[in-house]
Design an enzyme around this catalytic site. Sequence first.
Site, PDB file in Angstrom:
ATOM      1  N   CYS A  76     -61.403  48.868 -38.976  1.00  0.00           N
ATOM      2  CA  CYS A  76     -62.372  49.934 -39.259  1.00  0.00           C
ATOM      3  C   CYS A  76     -62.409  50.902 -38.081  1.00  0.00           C
ATOM      4  CB  CYS A  76     -63.780  49.365 -39.482  1.00  0.00           C
ATOM      5  SG  CYS A  76     -64.035  48.704 -41.122  1.00  0.00           S
ATOM      6  N   HIS A  77     -62.523  52.180 -38.391  1.00  0.00           N
ATOM      7  CA  HIS A  77     -62.626  53.198 -37.349  1.00  0.00           C
ATOM      8  C   HIS A  77     -64.045  53.230 -36.779  1.00  0.00           C
ATOM      9  CE1 HIS A  77     -59.170  54.608 -39.688  1.00  0.00           C
ATOM     10  NE2 HIS A  77     -58.756  55.190 -38.577  1.00  0.00           N
ATOM     11  N   MET A 113     -67.927  50.636 -45.565  1.00  0.00           N
ATOM     12  CA  MET A 113     -68.015  49.384 -44.804  1.00  0.00           C
ATOM     13  C   MET A 113     -69.278  49.339 -43.959  1.00  0.00           C
ATOM     14  SD  MET A 113     -65.664  47.600 -45.959  1.00  0.00           S
ATOM     15  CE  MET A 113     -66.106  46.211 -44.933  1.00  0.00           C
ATOM     16  N   GLU A 114     -69.710  50.477 -43.453  1.00  0.00           N
ATOM     17  CA  GLU A 114     -70.941  50.525 -42.663  1.00  0.00           C
ATOM     18  C   GLU A 114     -72.153  50.207 -43.536  1.00  0.00           C
ATOM     19  OE1 GLU A 114     -67.804  52.123 -40.300  1.00  0.00           O
ATOM     20  OE2 GLU A 114     -68.334  52.493 -42.391  1.00  0.00           O
ATOM     21  N   ASP A 128     -81.962  34.028 -41.212  1.00  0.00           N
ATOM     22  CA  ASP A 128     -82.153  33.434 -39.888  1.00  0.00           C
ATOM     23  C   ASP A 128     -83.626  33.301 -39.530  1.00  0.00           C
ATOM     24  OD1 ASP A 128     -81.291  32.495 -37.266  1.00  0.00           O
ATOM     25  OD2 ASP A 128     -82.029  34.429 -36.540  1.00  0.00           O
TER      26      ASP A 128
END
Length: 159
Positions: A76-77, A113-114, A128
């Site tokens: 990924c960039h 993707m972000e 969590d």
Amino acid sequence: MSKLTHLDDQGHAHMVDVSEKASTFREARACAVVYMSQEVLDLIISGGHKKGDVLAVARIAGIQAAKRTSDLIPLCHPLMLSKVSVTLEPNVEQGCVVINTVCRLTGQTGVEMEALTAASVAALTLYDMCKAVDKSIIISDIKLLEKVGGKSGHWERAL
């Protein structure tokens, strides 16, 4: 069928060269759903969780994750994001928290993707923070909802 862009002619993984692409407006929306017990959902909604504001922490984690996507996902960039939005909405009827993300920029490559990373890490953060109360939490339905811009133009998931 289109070929995989992250493989060269010999089948080796490589980072796509975007230097010749024009900078254009890009936006992506993604989501995730986190299912949990009513006890955990009540703690989150009431703000009574001993770890504090679970939704606020998950929101910040999602934003941070979007900004660090290139550190987490190979090839990924690194991107100069102009907007990252993470919303978390409890849904009492379905026993879940729905996470929606938006990532935006003007650049040479997309932000799918972000947006997906933001949704995923926000969901993992909910898990969590709440696993001590309910280990049966389920993270589900991580998906791209829409992308705008780039060579492939506008795409929206059919409902």
